[in-house]
Write a protein that holds these residues in place. Structure first.
Motif, PDB file in Angstrom:
ATOM      1  N   TRP A 116      -2.793   1.085  -7.517  1.00  0.00           N
ATOM      2  CA  TRP A 116      -3.655   1.515  -6.402  1.00  0.00           C
ATOM      3  C   TRP A 116      -2.868   2.258  -5.322  1.00  0.00           C
ATOM      4  O   TRP A 116      -3.448   2.960  -4.502  1.00  0.00           O
ATOM      5  N   GLN A 117      -1.543   2.133  -5.327  1.00  0.00           N
ATOM      6  CA  GLN A 117      -0.732   2.790  -4.300  1.00  0.00           C
ATOM      7  C   GLN A 117      -0.813   4.306  -4.381  1.00  0.00           C
ATOM      8  O   GLN A 117      -0.554   4.990  -3.393  1.00  0.00           O
ATOM      9  N   ILE A 118      -1.199   4.837  -5.551  1.00  0.00           N
ATOM     10  CA  ILE A 118      -1.344   6.286  -5.698  1.00  0.00           C
ATOM     11  C   ILE A 118      -2.409   6.808  -4.736  1.00  0.00           C
ATOM     12  O   ILE A 118      -2.341   7.945  -4.265  1.00  0.00           O
ATOM     13  N   PHE A 119      -3.401   5.964  -4.416  1.00  0.00           N
ATOM     14  CA  PHE A 119      -4.437   6.343  -3.457  1.00  0.00           C
ATOM     15  C   PHE A 119      -4.166   5.771  -2.059  1.00  0.00           C
ATOM     16  O   PHE A 119      -4.328   6.470  -1.056  1.00  0.00           O
ATOM     17  N   THR A 120      -3.745   4.496  -1.992  1.00  0.00           N
ATOM     18  CA  THR A 120      -3.628   3.850  -0.680  1.00  0.00           C
ATOM     19  C   THR A 120      -2.527   4.442   0.183  1.00  0.00           C
ATOM     20  O   THR A 120      -2.602   4.378   1.418  1.00  0.00           O
ATOM     21  N   HIS A 121      -1.498   5.044  -0.449  1.00  0.00           N
ATOM     22  CA  HIS A 121      -0.391   5.572   0.356  1.00  0.00           C
ATOM     23  C   HIS A 121      -0.851   6.659   1.317  1.00  0.00           C
ATOM     24  O   HIS A 121      -0.236   6.861   2.364  1.00  0.00           O
ATOM     25  N   MET A 122      -1.936   7.366   0.966  1.00  0.00           N
ATOM     26  CA  MET A 122      -2.383   8.465   1.822  1.00  0.00           C
ATOM     27  C   MET A 122      -3.133   7.980   3.056  1.00  0.00           C
ATOM     28  O   MET A 122      -3.528   8.786   3.909  1.00  0.00           O
TER      29      MET A 122
ATOM     30  N   LEU B 285      -9.397  13.581  -1.517  1.00  0.00           N
ATOM     31  CA  LEU B 285      -8.711  12.594  -2.352  1.00  0.00           C
ATOM     32  C   LEU B 285      -7.998  13.263  -3.525  1.00  0.00           C
ATOM     33  O   LEU B 285      -6.897  12.846  -3.910  1.00  0.00           O
ATOM     34  N   SER B 286      -8.604  14.297  -4.087  1.00  0.00           N
ATOM     35  CA  SER B 286      -7.972  15.017  -5.201  1.00  0.00           C
ATOM     36  C   SER B 286      -6.683  15.691  -4.749  1.00  0.00           C
ATOM     37  O   SER B 286      -5.671  15.676  -5.467  1.00  0.00           O
ATOM     38  N   SER B 287      -6.703  16.279  -3.560  1.00  0.00           N
ATOM     39  CA  SER B 287      -5.494  16.918  -3.031  1.00  0.00           C
ATOM     40  C   SER B 287      -4.401  15.879  -2.791  1.00  0.00           C
ATOM     41  O   SER B 287      -3.219  16.119  -3.094  1.00  0.00           O
ATOM     42  N   GLY B 288      -4.781  14.730  -2.257  1.00  0.00           N
ATOM     43  CA  GLY B 288      -3.810  13.658  -2.037  1.00  0.00           C
ATOM     44  C   GLY B 288      -3.244  13.130  -3.343  1.00  0.00           C
ATOM     45  O   GLY B 288      -2.046  12.839  -3.443  1.00  0.00           O
ATOM     46  N   LEU B 289      -4.100  13.023  -4.363  1.00  0.00           N
ATOM     47  CA  LEU B 289      -3.647  12.564  -5.675  1.00  0.00           C
ATOM     48  C   LEU B 289      -2.700  13.588  -6.302  1.00  0.00           C
ATOM     49  O   LEU B 289      -1.658  13.224  -6.864  1.00  0.00           O
ATOM     50  N   GLY B 290      -3.047  14.879  -6.206  1.00  0.00           N
ATOM     51  CA  GLY B 290      -2.168  15.920  -6.725  1.00  0.00           C
ATOM     52  C   GLY B 290      -0.809  15.909  -6.047  1.00  0.00           C
ATOM     53  O   GLY B 290       0.226  16.106  -6.694  1.00  0.00           O
TER      54      GLY B 290
ATOM     55  N   VAL C 217       4.550   7.457   2.199  1.00  0.00           N
ATOM     56  CA  VAL C 217       3.318   7.202   2.944  1.00  0.00           C
ATOM     57  C   VAL C 217       2.879   8.500   3.617  1.00  0.00           C
ATOM     58  O   VAL C 217       3.688   9.404   3.843  1.00  0.00           O
ATOM     59  N   GLY C 218       1.602   8.585   3.949  1.00  0.00           N
ATOM     60  CA  GLY C 218       1.116   9.697   4.747  1.00  0.00           C
ATOM     61  C   GLY C 218      -0.018  10.479   4.105  1.00  0.00           C
ATOM     62  O   GLY C 218      -0.121  10.558   2.885  1.00  0.00           O
ATOM     63  N   ALA C 219      -0.855  11.047   4.967  1.00  0.00           N
ATOM     64  CA  ALA C 219      -2.002  11.848   4.539  1.00  0.00           C
ATOM     65  C   ALA C 219      -1.654  13.321   4.408  1.00  0.00           C
ATOM     66  O   ALA C 219      -2.534  14.139   4.131  1.00  0.00           O
ATOM     67  N   SER C 220      -0.384  13.686   4.580  1.00  0.00           N
ATOM     68  CA  SER C 220      -0.011  15.100   4.661  1.00  0.00           C
ATOM     69  C   SER C 220      -0.383  15.885   3.413  1.00  0.00           C
ATOM     70  O   SER C 220      -0.804  17.040   3.503  1.00  0.00           O
ATOM     71  N   GLY C 221      -0.197  15.280   2.231  1.00  0.00           N
ATOM     72  CA  GLY C 221      -0.521  15.991   0.992  1.00  0.00           C
ATOM     73  C   GLY C 221      -1.992  16.354   0.930  1.00  0.00           C
ATOM     74  O   GLY C 221      -2.361  17.487   0.597  1.00  0.00           O
ATOM     75  N   ALA C 222      -2.865  15.375   1.252  1.00  0.00           N
ATOM     76  CA  ALA C 222      -4.301  15.632   1.252  1.00  0.00           C
ATOM     77  C   ALA C 222      -4.668  16.666   2.307  1.00  0.00           C
ATOM     78  O   ALA C 222      -5.504  17.553   2.078  1.00  0.00           O
TER      79      ALA C 222
ATOM     80  N   PHE D  17       0.775  -1.246   0.000  1.00  0.00           N
ATOM     81  CA  PHE D  17       0.000   0.000   0.000  1.00  0.00           C
ATOM     82  C   PHE D  17       0.806   1.296   0.000  1.00  0.00           C
ATOM     83  O   PHE D  17       0.250   2.351  -0.301  1.00  0.00           O
ATOM     84  N   ALA D  18       2.089   1.275   0.366  1.00  0.00           N
ATOM     85  CA  ALA D  18       2.916   2.485   0.257  1.00  0.00           C
ATOM     86  C   ALA D  18       3.153   2.782  -1.222  1.00  0.00           C
ATOM     87  O   ALA D  18       3.096   1.882  -2.069  1.00  0.00           O
ATOM     88  N   LEU D  19       3.419   4.035  -1.532  1.00  0.00           N
ATOM     89  CA  LEU D  19       3.632   4.426  -2.922  1.00  0.00           C
ATOM     90  C   LEU D  19       5.099   4.225  -3.299  1.00  0.00           C
ATOM     91  O   LEU D  19       5.988   4.920  -2.801  1.00  0.00           O
TER      92      LEU D  19
END
Length: 252
Positions: free
Chosen positions: A48-54, A91-96, A162-167, A35-37
């Protein structure tokens, strides 16, 4: 403090479940492998890691600070947006954040690969060495790449994010644009500062750290480029919604 909103609560629960999974499933490594990117050139990469890493975190303090920020800033933003709109924004912010970080990684990887190819190393040979785990000890590469460039080249290929920081940085931008007069303060600097000044200041420090490699308030392995990517994505979405008056519509 307002009661925690539903989508924020569910996001926190998912993050906690994933964090527990890293501790109890396969000694943690298995969850990170899944799950890490990872860098797309690495065999461990999966789309799927592009989403799961967050939803993954590297330690207790990492998840604690991120979930505290998600609760504090996400709740008032969700109350303005509605649940579905907030989830889309998050999710868009995390993807960006992930896409800008990957673009930065590709730049570092391509620079190293081009230098090695110019010195006579084939791409196939280089990839095989990177996958072997002994790339840092390749004396031939150290004659072509300086220690800093070699370290970045190897860590980009074999590392993970890994991490939710971007989102959360996107959510922070939304909070600042929705509640610009709200006063915020750092834990170690208890001086109230309006959100319209505080949040751009935090983003500016992240940008300086991304460019210089100098850490101010975060660990040295923080993905500052991802922070900037999440903030930029959040700003662009908010700017578009405000321009089209879409920001006034909830998706309940």
């Amino acid at each position: 403090m307002n009661r925690i909103s539903d989508t924020v609560k569910h996001l926190i629960i998912i993050n906690v479940i994933m964090f527990i999974g890293t501790m109890v499933v396969g000694g943690g490594n298995l969850f990170y492998d899944w799950f890490a990117l990872h860098f797309p050139k690495n065999a461990a990469f999966q789309p799927w890691q592009i989403f799961t890493h967050m939803f993954m975190h590297g330690g207790f303090m990492h998840i604690a600070f991120n979930m505290l920020a998600l609760w504090m800033f996400g709740t008032p933003v969700e109350q303005q947006f509605g649940g579905k709109k907030f989830l889309f924004f998050y999710l868009s912010s995390g993807l960006g954040a992930a896409l800008l970080m990957l673009a930065y990684y590709y730049y570092q990887y391509s620079s190293g690969m081009s230098a090695l190819e110019g010195a006579g190393f084939s791409q196939a040979e280089t990839l095989e060495t990177l996958r072997s785990g002994y790339a840092m000890y390749n004396t031939g590469w150290s004659k072509v790449l300086d220690p800093d460039q070699l370290g970045k080249f190897v860590s980009v290929f074999n590392g993970s994010m890994v991490g939710a920081s971007g989102a959360i940085m996107g959510v922070l931008v939304a909070f600042g644009m929705l509640f610009p007069e709200s006063k915020l303060m750092l834990i170690f600097l208890p001086i109230p500062i309006k959100a319209k000044y505080f949040i751009p200041g935090i983003i500016a420090l992240d940008l300086i750290s991304a460019v210089t490699g100098q850490s101010f308030f975060s660990p040295s392995n923080t993905a500052y480029v991802a922070h900037v990517g999440g903030a930029l994505t959040g700003f662009l979405i908010m700017w578009y919604w405000k321009r089209t008056q879409f920001n006034k519509n909830r998706w309940d």
